[in-house]
Design a protein around this motif. Structure first.
Motif, short mmCIF file in Angstrom:
data_model
loop_
_atom_site.label_atom_id
_atom_site.label_comp_id
_atom_site.label_asym_id
_atom_site.label_seq_id
_atom_site.Cartn_x
_atom_site.Cartn_y
_atom_site.Cartn_z
N TYR A 12 -17.15 -33.98 9.02
CA TYR A 12 -16.19 -32.93 8.66
C TYR A 12 -15.87 -32.99 7.16
O TYR A 12 -15.71 -34.07 6.58
CB TYR A 12 -14.90 -33.06 9.46
CG TYR A 12 -15.04 -32.70 10.92
CD1 TYR A 12 -16.22 -32.15 11.43
CD2 TYR A 12 -13.99 -32.90 11.81
CE1 TYR A 12 -16.34 -31.82 12.77
CE2 TYR A 12 -14.10 -32.57 13.15
CZ TYR A 12 -15.28 -32.04 13.63
OH TYR A 12 -15.39 -31.72 14.96
N GLY A 24 -6.95 -31.02 16.03
CA GLY A 24 -8.27 -30.97 15.39
C GLY A 24 -8.12 -30.89 13.89
O GLY A 24 -7.27 -30.16 13.37
N GLN A 41 -16.25 -34.19 25.15
CA GLN A 41 -15.72 -33.09 24.35
C GLN A 41 -16.73 -31.95 24.39
O GLN A 41 -17.86 -32.08 23.93
CB GLN A 41 -15.48 -33.56 22.91
CG GLN A 41 -14.75 -32.55 22.07
CD GLN A 41 -14.42 -33.06 20.69
OE1 GLN A 41 -14.57 -32.34 19.70
NE2 GLN A 41 -13.96 -34.30 20.59
N TRP A 80 -13.34 -28.14 22.90
CA TRP A 80 -13.29 -27.67 21.52
C TRP A 80 -13.48 -26.15 21.48
O TRP A 80 -14.00 -25.57 22.42
CB TRP A 80 -14.29 -28.39 20.62
CG TRP A 80 -15.76 -28.30 20.93
CD1 TRP A 80 -16.51 -29.19 21.67
CD2 TRP A 80 -16.70 -27.32 20.45
NE1 TRP A 80 -17.82 -28.81 21.70
CE2 TRP A 80 -17.97 -27.66 20.96
CE3 TRP A 80 -16.58 -26.18 19.66
CZ2 TRP A 80 -19.12 -26.91 20.68
CZ3 TRP A 80 -17.72 -25.43 19.38
CH2 TRP A 80 -18.97 -25.79 19.89
N SER A 81 -13.02 -25.54 20.40
CA SER A 81 -13.00 -24.08 20.24
C SER A 81 -12.29 -23.41 21.41
O SER A 81 -12.83 -22.49 22.04
CB SER A 81 -14.42 -23.52 20.09
OG SER A 81 -14.40 -22.20 19.60
N SER A 128 -19.80 -36.00 23.36
CA SER A 128 -19.52 -34.63 23.00
C SER A 128 -20.81 -33.84 23.11
O SER A 128 -21.87 -34.31 22.66
CB SER A 128 -18.96 -34.54 21.57
OG SER A 128 -18.65 -33.20 21.23
N ILE A 160 -8.45 -29.01 21.91
CA ILE A 160 -8.34 -29.32 20.49
C ILE A 160 -7.86 -28.08 19.74
O ILE A 160 -8.55 -27.06 19.71
CB ILE A 160 -9.67 -29.79 19.91
CG1 ILE A 160 -10.12 -31.09 20.59
CG2 ILE A 160 -9.57 -30.00 18.40
CD1 ILE A 160 -11.50 -31.54 20.18
N GLY A 203 -6.78 -26.36 16.11
CA GLY A 203 -7.11 -26.57 14.70
C GLY A 203 -6.23 -25.76 13.78
O GLY A 203 -6.71 -24.83 13.10
N ASP A 218 -8.27 -35.60 16.42
CA ASP A 218 -9.74 -35.63 16.49
C ASP A 218 -10.35 -35.28 15.15
O ASP A 218 -9.91 -34.34 14.48
CB ASP A 218 -10.23 -34.62 17.54
CG ASP A 218 -11.75 -34.57 17.62
OD1 ASP A 218 -12.34 -35.50 18.19
OD2 ASP A 218 -12.35 -33.62 17.07
N HIS A 265 -21.48 -37.43 18.90
CA HIS A 265 -21.28 -36.01 18.62
C HIS A 265 -22.29 -35.11 19.34
O HIS A 265 -22.07 -33.92 19.46
CB HIS A 265 -21.37 -35.78 17.10
CG HIS A 265 -20.51 -34.66 16.60
ND1 HIS A 265 -20.10 -34.58 15.30
CD2 HIS A 265 -19.96 -33.58 17.22
CE1 HIS A 265 -19.36 -33.50 15.13
NE2 HIS A 265 -19.26 -32.88 16.28
N CYS A 287 -4.59 -31.79 21.45
CA CYS A 287 -5.22 -32.70 20.49
C CYS A 287 -5.30 -31.98 19.14
O CYS A 287 -5.75 -30.83 19.07
CB CYS A 287 -6.62 -33.07 20.99
SG CYS A 287 -7.56 -34.14 19.88
#
Length: 323
Positions: free
Chosen positions: A53, A19, A182, A210-211, A156, A278, A280, A48, A126, A17
C-alpha cells in the motif's frame, strides 16, 4: 463499539476494520493520524494494511505512516490489532514477491521495521501462490510464530478449495493455520457465498470483506459522482454497468430513511460468517458515519427487496446451481 472473536480464535476485534489503503496516496499523513486516533476513540481496534500500500515499489508507504503513528506512544500500538499482508511485488529481484519461505522471512522483517513494532497480530497472504508448496509456506510461518514476530496467519483472495488445502496442510503439522480470509464481498459481488464462506465457516475462519461498498458505488454514488474514488475510470464504468440496480437501491434507502453506505454495511455485517468489513474512510466524518451500520437492523421486507435488486448466486454450492 461491538466486538467479536476472529474466527475460532480467542482474539476480540471490532465489527468494523479500519482499512488504510488511502493513507499516503489519497489521505495525508496528518489526516491519517487523526483518523487512526479517532478510530481508537470510537473503540475500533482492528486495522488492516499491506506492504504494497502506497504503491511505491519497495517503500511500504502506508506501513511507514502507521509506524510513525505507533511511535507517538500513548498506548496506540497496544490498543491496535494490526493486520498486514505479504505477497505483492516489493522489488525487482526474483524473490521479492509471492510467498516463498525466503520472501516471507524478508517481507516480515521489513514490515516490522516499517510498522515500528516487534510483532504482527495478523499476517495475511495477499493472494494464493500456486507455485509454493504448503509445507514450505507453513514452515516459514511456524518459525515466525515461534519467534513471536507473528501471532495469527490469515489468507486473502483464496478460493474455497485453497482454504481447505491450507487448513489440512497446517493440521498435519499441528499448526493453528489460517484464522481468517479476506475476500471481495458486497451486495453486488457475492460469489464467495458459493464456496469460500462455507469453507471458512467449516474451518473456523473469520471473513473480512474488502470493498464492502464496491469502490464507493454502493455509497450513494448516483448523487456523489464527483467525490473520492467514484471519479476513477473503473468506478465510472461500474456506475453505468449497475445504474438500473443502483437507482432501485438508492430509492429503497431513501424510502427507509437511511444512507446507502450504511445500508450496504449493515447488510454485510449481518451476513453469516462475516467478522468485520473493511472500511476505508478518507475523512473523520466518513469514519464516524460508518458506525451507524452497527446499530441498524434491516427488517425482513428490506432484506427481501435487497435480494431482489442484488440477487446472490443462490446460496452455497452445489445447491446454488444443481439439485
Amino acid at each position: 463499539m461491538q466486538y467479536t472473536r476472529l474466527g475460532r480464535t480467542g482474539l476480540k476485534v471490532s465489527r468494523l476494520c479500519l482499512g488504510t489503503m488511502n493513507f499516503g496516496p489519497q489521505t495525508t499523513e496528518e489526516d491519517s493520524f487523526r483518523i487512526m486516533d479517532r478510530a481508537l476513540e470510537l473503540g475500533l481496534n482492528f486495522f488492516d494494511t499491506a506492504d504494497v500500500y502506497g504503491w511505491k515499489k519497495g517503500e511500504g508507504v502506508t506501513e511507514q505512516i502507521i509506524g510513525r503513528w505507533f511511535a507517538q506512544g500513548g498506548g496506540r500500538r497496544e490498543k491496535t490489532i494490526i493486520a498486514t499482508k505479504v505477497y505483492g511485488n516489493m522489488g525487482d529481484w526474483p524473490n521479492q514477491s509471492r510467498v516463498s519461505a525466503l520472501h516471507i522471512r524478508e517481507a516480515c522483517e521489513q514490515s516490522l521495521r516499517r510498522l515500528q513494532t516487534d510483532h504482527i497480530d495478523l499476517y495475511q497472504m495477499h493472494h494464493i501462490d500456486r507455485d509454493t508448496p504448503w509445507d514450505e509456506l507453513w514452515q516459514a510461518m511456524d518459525v515466525l510464530v515461534k519467534q513471536g514476530k507473528v501471532l495469527y496467519v490469515g489468507s486473502s483472495n483464496f478460493a474455497g478449495w485453497h482454504i481447505a488445502q491450507a487448513c489440512e496442510a497446517a493440521k498435519s503439522r499441528h499448526f493453528l493455520g489460517l484464522v481468517s480470509e479476506q475476500s471481495l464481498y458486497n451486495l453486488i459481488d457475492r460469489t464467495i457465498e458459493l464456496e469460500v464462506i462455507p469453507a471458512a465457516q467449516s474451518y473456523g475462519l473469520g471473513i473480512i470483506p474488502w470493498s464492502p461498498l464496491k469502490g464507493g458505488i454502493l455509497g450513494g454514488a448516483l448523487k456523489k459522482t464527483t467525490e473520492g474514488r467514484r471519479t476513477s475510470e473503473f468506478a465510472q464504468k461500474n456506475l453505468e454497468k449497475y445504474r438500473p440496480k443502483l437507482e432501485r437501491y438508492e430509492a429503497l434507502c431513501e424510502k427507509i430513511g437511511e444512507k446507502p453506505a450504511d445500508v450496504g454495511l449493515a447488510w454485510l455485517v449481518a451476513q453469516p460468517g462475516v467478522t468485520a468489513p473493511i472500511i476505508g474512510p478518507r475523512t473523520i466524518e466518513q469514519l464516524d458515519g460508518s458506525l451507524r451500520a452497527l446499530d441498524m437492523k434491516l427488517d425482513e421486507a428490506t432484506r427481501t427487496e435487497l435480494e431482489e435488486i442484488f440477487p446472490g448466486p443462490g446460496g452455497p454450492a452445489p445447491e446454488a446451481y444443481a439439485w
